[in-house]
Motif scaffolding. Structure first.
Motif, PDB file in Angstrom:
ATOM      1  N   UNK A 400      47.897  47.467  34.586  1.00 23.61           N
ATOM      2  CA  UNK A 400      48.304  47.934  35.905  1.00 23.61           C
ATOM      3  C   UNK A 400      47.090  48.399  36.719  1.00 23.61           C
ATOM      4  N   UNK A 401      46.211  49.164  36.095  1.00 22.67           N
ATOM      5  CA  UNK A 401      45.036  49.665  36.815  1.00 22.67           C
ATOM      6  C   UNK A 401      44.087  48.534  37.183  1.00 22.67           C
ATOM      7  N   UNK A 402      43.909  47.596  36.276  1.00 20.67           N
ATOM      8  CA  UNK A 402      42.984  46.513  36.596  1.00 20.67           C
ATOM      9  C   UNK A 402      43.568  45.584  37.663  1.00 20.67           C
ATOM     10  N   UNK A 403      44.879  45.433  37.670  1.00 23.34           N
ATOM     11  CA  UNK A 403      45.503  44.624  38.723  1.00 23.34           C
ATOM     12  C   UNK A 403      45.241  45.251  40.087  1.00 23.34           C
ATOM     13  N   UNK A 404      45.319  46.578  40.155  1.00 23.26           N
ATOM     14  CA  UNK A 404      45.043  47.260  41.418  1.00 23.26           C
ATOM     15  C   UNK A 404      43.585  47.063  41.832  1.00 23.26           C
ATOM     16  N   UNK A 405      42.673  47.189  40.874  1.00 21.97           N
ATOM     17  CA  UNK A 405      41.258  46.962  41.174  1.00 21.97           C
ATOM     18  C   UNK A 405      41.009  45.535  41.639  1.00 21.97           C
ATOM     19  N   UNK A 406      41.620  44.591  40.926  1.00 21.05           N
ATOM     20  CA  UNK A 406      41.418  43.180  41.259  1.00 21.05           C
ATOM     21  C   UNK A 406      41.922  42.869  42.663  1.00 21.05           C
ATOM     22  N   UNK A 407      43.078  43.441  43.007  1.00 19.02           N
ATOM     23  CA  UNK A 407      43.657  43.198  44.337  1.00 19.02           C
ATOM     24  C   UNK A 407      42.738  43.722  45.426  1.00 19.02           C
ATOM     25  N   UNK A 408      42.221  44.949  45.230  1.00 17.58           N
ATOM     26  CA  UNK A 408      41.319  45.531  46.226  1.00 17.58           C
ATOM     27  C   UNK A 408      39.990  44.781  46.258  1.00 17.58           C
ATOM     28  N   UNK A 410      39.261  41.559  45.446  1.00 17.99           N
ATOM     29  CA  UNK A 410      39.326  40.215  46.034  1.00 17.99           C
ATOM     30  C   UNK A 410      39.680  40.255  47.519  1.00 17.99           C
ATOM     31  N   UNK A 411      40.435  41.296  47.921  1.00 17.24           N
ATOM     32  CA  UNK A 411      40.842  41.390  49.328  1.00 17.24           C
ATOM     33  C   UNK A 411      39.777  42.070  50.181  1.00 17.24           C
ATOM     34  N   UNK A 412      38.739  42.656  49.541  1.00 15.20           N
ATOM     35  CA  UNK A 412      37.711  43.419  50.244  1.00 15.20           C
ATOM     36  C   UNK A 412      38.354  44.479  51.134  1.00 15.20           C
ATOM     37  N   UNK A 413      39.341  45.158  50.575  1.00  9.96           N
ATOM     38  CA  UNK A 413      40.089  46.142  51.350  1.00  9.96           C
ATOM     39  C   UNK A 413      39.183  47.292  51.760  1.00  9.96           C
ATOM     40  N   UNK A 414      39.294  47.751  53.005  1.00  8.83           N
ATOM     41  CA  UNK A 414      38.484  48.907  53.435  1.00  8.83           C
ATOM     42  C   UNK A 414      38.944  50.175  52.721  1.00  8.83           C
ATOM     43  N   UNK A 496      31.484  43.422  49.460  1.00  9.60           N
ATOM     44  CA  UNK A 496      31.269  42.882  48.123  1.00  9.60           C
ATOM     45  C   UNK A 496      30.062  43.555  47.454  1.00  9.60           C
ATOM     46  N   UNK A 497      28.984  43.742  48.233  1.00  9.67           N
ATOM     47  CA  UNK A 497      27.809  44.415  47.686  1.00  9.67           C
ATOM     48  C   UNK A 497      28.117  45.869  47.331  1.00  9.67           C
ATOM     49  N   UNK A 498      28.939  46.521  48.165  1.00  8.72           N
ATOM     50  CA  UNK A 498      29.344  47.898  47.846  1.00  8.72           C
ATOM     51  C   UNK A 498      30.126  47.939  46.532  1.00  8.72           C
ATOM     52  N   UNK A 499      30.994  46.938  46.344  1.00 10.85           N
ATOM     53  CA  UNK A 499      31.759  46.866  45.091  1.00 10.85           C
ATOM     54  C   UNK A 499      30.823  46.668  43.896  1.00 10.85           C
TER      55      UNK A 499
END
Length: 761
Positions: A400-408, A410-414, A496-499
């Motif tokens: 569940x936690x990794x799915x949330x990370x992956x979503x953010x 790949x979406x480059x969410x602010x 992406x660089x920030x990530x």
């Protein structure tokens, strides 16, 4: 006291929450039912045991009476013989003549047997050769057995007589004469063994004749062994009396053990199938029932097709069942006692017990008749272990936690990243993940069982390793998009660089230990939590290597993030700049200065949000990547070095510009206390540029010598790159390249630590 504590622990497991109190009535009735079932089984078992014991005692009493009767009868016979001698006047003379006649008859019979021995043995060898051609039927098996039995008796009688004779000088000669018989017996035993190992296939092939022939032989040998055993017992207890009766000194002298070999063959036939089942089970634990179909098929074949072909006293179906059941028990116990058994395999074995007894019931066997219990009645224990071994909540939380990370990600969410107390970028779920692992560690520890805790930690190790691998794969996939010509290079690049910086910081947070301030990384705290919950052997053999592997994985992932970060700078920011190196445009512009200025901007932007230990790695990667791209630019389109051009001065200017930048980093006020730049190491690596310049400016006659010096210092120098450098000379010719290649073929250079040239292709 220990049993009481165990009961309290079990009740605590069952009644963890207030709502569990509603289950008390159900649990009471369930335990009452189980207790009644167990009591019933115990009564039945006790009754059966008493009957067996009583029957055994009766058999012993009957046997003792029979032995006493035989003893009395033999004493009467001995007495009558002694009295008869006194009734006959010339008895000594008559007895002597009788013994002479009897001895003559025995000698005559033995002579005939010895003379015909070789011919009869050859006949048996011919029969064995014929059976070799038809091993599935072996039509001569009974005749061979009958003939071998006679020859064995002849040999045993002859050897017995020679040993009892006053002159034993011919004993070794007689042994040599009978040597071939042992070879034929071994040949015959191979035939019998082959038949025993193929009993199930013979029944399936409806080869009843072969089975019956084999059964007759085994039964006859069993009778012979019983006779020999009785004779040996009688000779041991009544040696003097037994020696006076010829019937007790003739016939077989040794136990041959065919019945025992027959029973062992059943195990030998089943063992390879268990081994094959084990291989499949390790690969597909959920298919255990299908894997074990052969087991029940074999027993069904014995029940339906073999039982009526074997002597009833053998109870062949019971015999097969006991052997197979014992092997099944050992096979399962071996697995559940294996500390490395995975949760899916454990679950499969737990569910197998019920299926096993259900199938055995269909074959006509009651559960109580199959001893020992196939899992030693450990189902409840295994279920509790499995339930905690799986730790489904750990996997669900991690997913569940990794799915949330992956979503953010790949979406480059602010606003998808966090900062810690030091202002470093961090992902939002890392702290939650370690808190969850801490909670599950407490749950595992509350069971007070090391096997439960060890199973939980195994699952955690796997989940953490999987998280590392998945992060690296995602980073590679996302960074690859920016290397596509069609991709908008500016879109989402900064996020992406920030990530990348945040993920790298996460890895350092996991392993960063500062014992002076008692600030420990997550992994060290996790190690401390588990150390007192597991066995010393598990800690040394499993936990410590797993933790070391995780620590290395965190370091590798953090470094990979920085490497990807630097790679993107060159891919996006310097795409056009690097392509101008060593072209005519290179002499007119200050490309190196633009690059170092961009480096300066990046370091200024990220020095406060990137962990200080990673900042040194970033600078080192920038220096290495710049050097690799600089050297590789010799392949740029239009790259050419003319004797008339001031390329030597231009190289010197570029290197000094780079040196100035890296040397000044350590004295910048904004980087004070954050970086410890090893400028000497950077300078040492950049010395390779001088080697390149020497390769460019050397006259044709000296190129080979310059290359040789270059190669000896940099053993991993690539010939493809050297050729590209030589071709960039305005005076290049094939003779120059041929000379270098010839020298490369002659040289032997010791391999050492990889140099920067290993990255320059």
């Amino acid at each position: 006291m220990a049993e009481t504590e165990g009961t309290i622990v079990e009740l605590a497991d069952l009644l963890r929450h207030p709502e569990d109190l509603d289950k008390i009535s159900f649990l009471k009735s369930e335990f009452t039912r189980k207790k009644a079932a167990i009591d019933g089984q115990l009564k039945i078992g006790l009754k059966d045991q008493l009957e067996v014991t009583q029957n055994g005692m009766n058999s012993i009493s009957d046997g003792q009476r029979t032995v006493n009767q035989i003893k009395e009868e033999m004493m009467k016979i001995d007495k009558l013989c002694a009295e008869a001698q006194n009734l006959i006047r010339d008895f000594p003379d008559i007895n002597l003549v009788s013994q002479v006649h009897r001895n003559f008859t025995q000698v005559e019979a033995m002579k005939a047997n010895i003379e015909s021995f070789d011919g009869r043995l050859k006949d048996l060898e011919q029969l064995l050769r014929e059976d070799d051609q038809d091993m599935e039927n072996q039509p001569n098996l009974l005749n061979i057995h009958h003939g071998l039995t006679q020859l064995r008796d002849i040999r045993d009688d002859a050897m017995d007589q020679i040993k009892r004779a006053s002159d034993t000088s011919l004993e070794s000669h007689l042994q040599d004469y009978f040597t071939r018989l042992d070879d034929v017996i071994e040949w015959f035993d191979d035939h019998v063994g082959t038949a025993c190992m193929n009993l199930i296939p013979l029944v399936q092939a409806d080869n009843k004749g072969m089975i019956v022939r084999l059964a007759l032989i085994i039964e006859e040998e069993e009778k012979s062994d019983k006779k020999v055993q009785a004779l040996q017992d009688a000779q041991r207890e009544y040696k003097d009396l037994a020696s006076r009766f010829k019937s007790m000194t003739s016939g077989p002298k040794k136990l041959r053990g065919y019945k025992e070999k027959f029973l062992k063959a059943i195990e030998f036939y089943a063992q390879p199938q268990f081994d094959k089942a084990e291989e499949r089970f390790l690969e597909e634990p959920d298919k255990l029932a299908n894997i074990m179909k052969w087991y029940f098929n074999d027993l069904y074949v014995v029940k339906v097709g073999m039982a009526n072909l074997m002597p009833k006293k053998w109870r062949i179906f019971r015999t097969y069942t006991d052997i197979y059941h014992r092997m099944m028990h050992h096979w399962l116990i071996k697995h559940i006692d294996n500390p490395e058994l995975s949760p899916p395999h454990m679950l499969s074995i737990i569910g197998w017990s019920e299926k096993y007894y259900s199938k055995m019931t269909k074959l006509g066997w009651d559960m109580t008749a199959l001893q020992p219990h196939v899992l030693d009645s450990r189902e409840a224990e295994l279920i509790r272990e499995y339930r905690q071994l799986i730790v489904k909540s750990v996997e669900e939380w991690m997913d569940r936690m990794f799915f949330a990370d992956k979503k953010s990600f790949t979406a480059r969410a602010p606003d998808s990243l966090d900062t810690d107390a030091h202002g470093y970028f961090r992902t939002k779920t890392l702290g939650d993940m370690w808190r969850m692992l801490k909670e599950q560690t407490i749950v595992a520890g509350s069971s007070n069982r090391t096997d439960v805790a060890e199973g939980v930690f195994d699952a955690m190790f796997r989940a953490l390793k999987s998280r590392q691998n998945t992060w690296q794969n995602m980073i590679d996939a996302e960074s690859q998009k920016y290397k596509q010509p069609s991709h908008d290079s500016a879109e989402g690049l900064q996020v992406f660089q920030d990530w990348l910086v945040a993920i790298a910081n996460d890895q350092i947070a996991c392993i960063d230990d500062n014992e002076d301030s008692d600030q420990l990384g997550y992994l060290t705290r996790f190690h401390r939590d588990l150390a007192h919950l597991v066995s010393p052997s598990y800690l040394s053999r499993t936990a410590t290597p797993s933790l070391d592997a995780l620590r290395d994985g965190f370091v590798d992932l953090g470094t990979h993030c920085i490497t990807t970060f630097v790679s993107l700078i060159f891919t996006i920011d310097f795409r056009s700049t690097v392509s101008d190196f060593f072209t005519p445009k290179w002499y007119q512009e200050y490309a190196m200065k633009r690059i170092t200025t961009t480096f300066d901007d990046y370091i200024a932007d990220y020095c406060k949000v990137l962990h200080h230990s990673l900042l040194d790695i970033l600078i080192e990667e920038l220096a290495d990547e710049l050097l690799v791209h600089y050297l590789s630019s010799v392949r740029n389109k239009g790259a050419k070095f003319r004797r008339s051009d001031p390329f030597t001065e231009k190289f010197k200017d570029d290197v000094l510009t780079a040196f100035e930048f890296f040397q000044n980093l350590g004295i910048k006020p904004e980087l004070a206390g954050l970086v410890t730049v090893d400028f000497a190491a950077i300078k040492q690596k950049w010395r390779v540029v001088d080697k390149m310049v020497r390769l460019l400016e050397a006259d044709k006659a000296s190129v080979v010598v310059v290359y040789e010096d270059f190669k000896r210092e940099y053993w991993d120098l690539q010939m493809g790159w050297v050729e590209a450098v030589l071709r960039a000379r305005d005076d290049f010719d094939r003779a120059m390249l041929s000379g270098v290649k010839a020298k490369a073929g002659e040289m032997y250079v010791d391999r050492g630590v990889e140099t920067i040239m290993s990255k320059v292709k």
